[in-house]
Design an enzyme around this catalytic site. Structure first.
Site, short mmCIF file in Angstrom:
data_model
loop_
_atom_site.label_atom_id
_atom_site.label_comp_id
_atom_site.label_asym_id
_atom_site.label_seq_id
_atom_site.Cartn_x
_atom_site.Cartn_y
_atom_site.Cartn_z
N LYS A 145 0.84 -1.30 0.07
CA LYS A 145 0.03 0.03 -0.05
C LYS A 145 0.79 1.12 0.01
O LYS A 145 0.41 2.25 -0.66
CB LYS A 145 -1.06 -0.21 1.07
CG LYS A 145 -2.03 -0.78 0.99
CD LYS A 145 -3.33 -0.55 2.05
CE LYS A 145 -4.38 -1.33 1.70
NZ LYS A 145 -5.51 -1.20 2.61
N LYS B 205 -4.64 -10.11 -7.07
CA LYS B 205 -5.81 -10.18 -6.33
C LYS B 205 -6.91 -9.29 -6.76
O LYS B 205 -6.71 -8.21 -6.97
CB LYS B 205 -5.39 -9.78 -4.83
CG LYS B 205 -6.40 -10.43 -3.80
CD LYS B 205 -5.69 -9.93 -2.31
CE LYS B 205 -5.82 -8.30 -2.08
NZ LYS B 205 -5.50 -7.86 -0.83
N LYS C 178 -10.39 -3.42 -4.77
CA LYS C 178 -11.06 -2.25 -4.90
C LYS C 178 -10.23 -1.18 -5.59
O LYS C 178 -10.71 -0.26 -6.31
CB LYS C 178 -11.41 -1.71 -3.55
CG LYS C 178 -12.35 -2.35 -2.60
CD LYS C 178 -12.38 -1.70 -1.09
CE LYS C 178 -12.85 -2.97 -0.29
NZ LYS C 178 -12.74 -2.54 1.17
#
Ligand code: TYM
Length: 338
Positions: A116, A200, A203
């Protein structure tokens, strides 16, 4: 003999943008099942969401949408507890104590932080770095014992266990906190992107074709399944034949999860089939499962005040459980309270 902790389920989801099929199959569906056997708390983790900047209006909408998704999927807010994290201050308070228990070296190993924060780590928020400590606080503020999640949360749960263990040891209170167990079950614990079977479903993927959102209508679902990447070979008749075929494996897992079967069963029926036929069947089962859920979500969202009332009530019940535990923690740590 150590006192056993009574079984209690806690899990949560970030209200950031659209919830998708990965969230549904990896987590929410298992949450619904666990309601039959355990007392459960299901949280919308808005404090976690703001570790990355969120537009305040969109955040409010996403919190309500997540609550609607939980309820539309079959979570019962009367029998169990549904709430948003920021309404229960024990989460943030216990997280502070855990910031002082967890070691920087442990946090440095977290792969989700690395992903992230990306290349510019210096510019990530401090909250993003200590994110897993807050997650441990979410679970342990209730002394929860079981945490149903997708595969990607496994490392964070191991850290929660390490924090619980270190607190118990440092303060000489063996068994104060349980060591929470991850519950990672079902044929779709890691749903992959429809565009790239090695990534994966997420969102944050810029391509909307990579995921099926819980807000997609029947046409959007059918189109995304039709456009999903595959390889040219027909489906194998057993799972061994899926090795090295990430996209095929993903679609079979999704079909298995949606139709409540194993991958073996699916391949027994579809072995030798072309993807065009399999995709038609997959799109039908996805539409059948998700469209009623989306309709119910939309119905619930027409009355935001009703959703807010459910969250407020859930938060009140959550506070009653967490506050005595937090008081005990403060006593153990040596704080004075008047
Ligand atoms: P979050 O919001 O990223 O995801 C919510 C849940 O959905 C699962 N999930 C998936 N499962 C299968 N395939 C996928 N592609 C996929 N994408 C997401 C996640 O594993 C998760 O179960 N840190 C957590 C939220 C959290 C939490 C907690 C969870 C905060 N506190 C305490 C459990 C207990 C997160 O970011 O999940």
């Amino acid at each position: 003999m150590a006192p056993a902790h009574s079984p209690l389920v806690f899990s949560g989801m970030q209200p950031t943008g659209n919830l998708h099929l990965g969230n549904y199959l990896g987590a929410i569906r298992n949450w619904v099942k666990l309601q039959e056997t355990h007392p459960c708390l299901y949280c919308i983790v808005d404090l976690h969401a703001v570790t990355v900047f969120q537009d305040p209006k969109e955040l409010r909408d996403s919190i309500r949408a997540a609550a609607a998704a939980y309820i539309a999927s079959g979570i019962d807010p009367e029998k169990h507890i549904v709430f948003n994290q920021s309404q229960v201050s024990a989460h943030a308070e216990l997280a502070w104590v855990f910031n002082c228990v967890a070691r920087i070296g442990w946090l440095n190993r977290m792969t989700q932080f690395k992903e992230k924060a990306g290349k510019n780590r210096e510019n990530a928020s401090a909250g993003l770095f200590v994110y897993p400590n807050l997650m441990a606080a979410d679970i342990l503020a209730y002394k929860a014992t079981h945490v149903p999640v997708g595969e990607d949360q496994k490392q964070h749960l191991e850290l929660s266990r390490d924090i619980a263990q270190k607190f118990n040891t440092d303060y000489g209170v063996p068994d104060f906190f349980p060591l929470p167990e991850p519950v990672i079950t079902g044929p779709a614990t890691r749903v992959m992107s429809l565009r790239d079977g090695t990534q994966k479903m997420s969102k944050s993927d810029p391509s909307d074709y990579s995921r099926i959102n819980l807000t997609d209508d029947a046409d959007a679902i059918a189109l995304k399944v039709r456009k999903a990447r595959t390889d040219p070979d027909p489906l194998p008749s057993e799972p061994a034949g899926l090795v090295g075929r990430a996209e095929a494996e993903n679609l079979v897992s999704i079909y298995a999860a949606l139709s409540d079967q194993s991958a073996e069963d699916v391949l027994r029926d579809f072995g030798g089939a072309q993807f065009s036929d399999f995709k038609k069947a997959l799109s039908d089962v996805a539409v059948e499962t998700l469209v009623p859920l989306t309709d119910e979500m939309n119905r619930l969202l027409q009355d935001p005040s009703e959703i807010d009332a459910i969250l407020a009530k859930g938060a009140g019940r959550a506070r009653e459980l967490a506050e005595p535990i937090l008081r005990d923690v403060y006593d153990v740590v040596g704080f004075i309270r008047g």
